[in-house]
Design a protein around this motif. Structure first.
Motif, PDB file in Angstrom:
ATOM      1  N   PRO A 144      10.637  -8.110  -6.329  1.00 19.78           N
ATOM      2  CA  PRO A 144       9.928  -7.400  -5.258  1.00 19.78           C
ATOM      3  C   PRO A 144      10.763  -7.381  -3.978  1.00 19.78           C
ATOM      4  O   PRO A 144      11.341  -8.384  -3.597  1.00 19.78           O
ATOM      5  CB  PRO A 144       8.661  -8.224  -5.044  1.00 19.78           C
ATOM      6  CG  PRO A 144       8.544  -9.118  -6.214  1.00 19.78           C
ATOM      7  CD  PRO A 144       9.905  -9.266  -6.801  1.00 19.78           C
ATOM      8  N   THR A 145      10.832  -6.224  -3.327  1.00 18.92           N
ATOM      9  CA  THR A 145      11.599  -6.137  -2.082  1.00 18.92           C
ATOM     10  C   THR A 145      10.810  -5.454  -0.982  1.00 18.92           C
ATOM     11  O   THR A 145      10.912  -5.832   0.167  1.00 18.92           O
ATOM     12  CB  THR A 145      12.900  -5.341  -2.290  1.00 18.92           C
ATOM     13  OG1 THR A 145      12.578  -4.055  -2.801  1.00 18.92           O
ATOM     14  CG2 THR A 145      13.836  -6.063  -3.232  1.00 18.92           C
ATOM     15  N   ASP A 146      10.033  -4.451  -1.306  1.00 16.76           N
ATOM     16  CA  ASP A 146       9.405  -3.624  -0.280  1.00 16.76           C
ATOM     17  C   ASP A 146       7.930  -3.926  -0.067  1.00 16.76           C
ATOM     18  O   ASP A 146       7.251  -3.187   0.604  1.00 16.76           O
ATOM     19  CB  ASP A 146       9.590  -2.146  -0.623  1.00 16.76           C
ATOM     20  CG  ASP A 146       8.957  -1.780  -1.944  1.00 16.76           C
ATOM     21  OD1 ASP A 146       8.684  -2.693  -2.747  1.00 16.76           O
ATOM     22  OD2 ASP A 146       8.735  -0.583  -2.177  1.00 16.76           O
ATOM     23  N   GLN A 147       7.420  -5.010  -0.620  1.00 16.71           N
ATOM     24  CA  GLN A 147       5.996  -5.303  -0.486  1.00 16.71           C
ATOM     25  C   GLN A 147       5.768  -6.604   0.275  1.00 16.71           C
ATOM     26  O   GLN A 147       4.839  -7.339   0.009  1.00 16.71           O
ATOM     27  CB  GLN A 147       5.348  -5.365  -1.865  1.00 16.71           C
ATOM     28  CG  GLN A 147       5.435  -4.056  -2.611  1.00 16.71           C
ATOM     29  CD  GLN A 147       4.849  -4.143  -4.001  1.00 16.71           C
ATOM     30  OE1 GLN A 147       4.431  -5.198  -4.446  1.00 16.71           O
ATOM     31  NE2 GLN A 147       4.826  -3.026  -4.686  1.00 16.71           N
ATOM     32  N   PRO A 171       3.432  -9.989  -4.813  1.00 14.83           N
ATOM     33  CA  PRO A 171       3.692  -9.775  -6.236  1.00 14.83           C
ATOM     34  C   PRO A 171       3.634  -8.291  -6.624  1.00 14.83           C
ATOM     35  O   PRO A 171       2.967  -7.495  -5.974  1.00 14.83           O
ATOM     36  CB  PRO A 171       2.571 -10.560  -6.924  1.00 14.83           C
ATOM     37  CG  PRO A 171       1.477 -10.597  -5.921  1.00 14.83           C
ATOM     38  CD  PRO A 171       2.153 -10.640  -4.572  1.00 14.83           C
ATOM     39  N   LYS A 172       4.354  -7.960  -7.653  1.00 18.69           N
ATOM     40  CA  LYS A 172       4.287  -6.631  -8.262  1.00 18.69           C
ATOM     41  C   LYS A 172       3.558  -6.782  -9.583  1.00 18.69           C
ATOM     42  O   LYS A 172       3.680  -7.804 -10.259  1.00 18.69           O
ATOM     43  CB  LYS A 172       5.683  -6.080  -8.559  1.00 18.69           C
ATOM     44  CG  LYS A 172       6.460  -5.601  -7.372  1.00 18.69           C
ATOM     45  CD  LYS A 172       7.771  -4.971  -7.859  1.00 18.69           C
ATOM     46  CE  LYS A 172       8.574  -4.392  -6.731  1.00 18.69           C
ATOM     47  NZ  LYS A 172       9.837  -3.813  -7.193  1.00 18.69           N
ATOM     48  N   THR A 173       2.793  -5.777  -9.951  1.00 14.16           N
ATOM     49  CA  THR A 173       2.131  -5.809 -11.258  1.00 14.16           C
ATOM     50  C   THR A 173       2.504  -4.546 -12.019  1.00 14.16           C
ATOM     51  O   THR A 173       2.660  -3.470 -11.432  1.00 14.16           O
ATOM     52  CB  THR A 173       0.600  -5.896 -11.125  1.00 14.16           C
ATOM     53  OG1 THR A 173       0.138  -4.786 -10.352  1.00 14.16           O
ATOM     54  CG2 THR A 173       0.180  -7.185 -10.456  1.00 14.16           C
ATOM     55  N   TYR A 174       2.675  -4.687 -13.317  1.00 14.57           N
ATOM     56  CA  TYR A 174       3.042  -3.589 -14.198  1.00 14.57           C
ATOM     57  C   TYR A 174       2.150  -3.646 -15.426  1.00 14.57           C
ATOM     58  O   TYR A 174       1.755  -4.722 -15.867  1.00 14.57           O
ATOM     59  CB  TYR A 174       4.492  -3.714 -14.681  1.00 14.57           C
ATOM     60  CG  TYR A 174       5.507  -3.916 -13.594  1.00 14.57           C
ATOM     61  CD1 TYR A 174       6.124  -2.816 -12.997  1.00 14.57           C
ATOM     62  CD2 TYR A 174       5.869  -5.188 -13.162  1.00 14.57           C
ATOM     63  CE1 TYR A 174       7.065  -2.994 -12.004  1.00 14.57           C
ATOM     64  CE2 TYR A 174       6.802  -5.375 -12.171  1.00 14.57           C
ATOM     65  CZ  TYR A 174       7.409  -4.281 -11.592  1.00 14.57           C
ATOM     66  OH  TYR A 174       8.335  -4.444 -10.618  1.00 14.57           O
ATOM     67  N   SER A 183       2.949  -9.613 -14.217  1.00 15.03           N
ATOM     68  CA  SER A 183       2.780  -9.912 -12.803  1.00 15.03           C
ATOM     69  C   SER A 183       4.063 -10.601 -12.364  1.00 15.03           C
ATOM     70  O   SER A 183       4.484 -11.582 -12.964  1.00 15.03           O
ATOM     71  CB  SER A 183       1.583 -10.831 -12.582  1.00 15.03           C
ATOM     72  OG  SER A 183       1.469 -11.097 -11.202  1.00 15.03           O
ATOM     73  N   GLN A 184       4.691 -10.080 -11.307  1.00 10.97           N
ATOM     74  CA  GLN A 184       5.982 -10.600 -10.870  1.00 10.97           C
ATOM     75  C   GLN A 184       5.932 -10.959  -9.403  1.00 10.97           C
ATOM     76  O   GLN A 184       5.487 -10.171  -8.572  1.00 10.97           O
ATOM     77  CB  GLN A 184       7.055  -9.534 -11.132  1.00 10.97           C
ATOM     78  CG  GLN A 184       8.437  -9.944 -10.700  1.00 10.97           C
ATOM     79  CD  GLN A 184       9.410  -8.797 -10.788  1.00 10.97           C
ATOM     80  OE1 GLN A 184       9.040  -7.659 -10.608  1.00 10.97           O
ATOM     81  NE2 GLN A 184      10.656  -9.099 -11.045  1.00 10.97           N
TER      82      GLN A 184
END
Length: 138
Positions: free
Chosen positions: A106-109, A113-116, A132-133
């Protein structure tokens, strides 16, 4: 399915290119005609064969380039599909195919966390993978 989608895209592109070429040719066919008004207020029309010939030659060259680009793009897209897609006859019963999926951190949030969700359908089997990352080290 991807090949059919590409063929459909190529048909649509060919139709749109044909319409654009027809419009270009029609516009060029009208290029030699013009209207004038004299200082005394008389109006009329004229025809310039030289202007018409130049416009028609330019339109023909533009149309040829436009059609060539459309054909080349379609051929390139089909070649990419041929190289990148697993074909039906590639895998025999009992064989398997594997690979890796790399996802950037993750860079822009704001470090959140990022979820896919990845959905893989094979025949009637549907596999859903939730990922979930978060930032490294957390």
């Amino acid at each position: 399915m991807l090949v059919q989608e590409e063929k459909n895209r190529q048909v649509a592109a060919a139709l749109l290119t044909g319409v654009a070429a027809a419009g270009n040719a029609y516009s060029a066919s009208r290029a030699g005609y013009g209207h004038y008004t004299t200082p005394g207020g008389r109006t009329g029309t004229f025809y310039s064969p030289t202007a018409a010939a130049i416009a028609q030659n330019n339109a023909a060259a533009q149309n040829e380039a436009m059609i060539a680009t459309t054909v080349e793009t379609g051929q390139r897209n089909m070649a990419v599909l041929e190289q990148a897609v697993i074909k039906d006859n590639t895998m025999m019963p009992g064989e398997w195919y594997g690979g890796q999926l790399h996802i950037a951190p993750p860079t822009d949030q704001g470090g959140g966390p990022k979820t896919y969700t990845i959905v893989i359908t094979v025949g009637s089997d549907r596999h859903v993978i939730d990922i979930s990352q978060g930032p490294a080290g957390v």
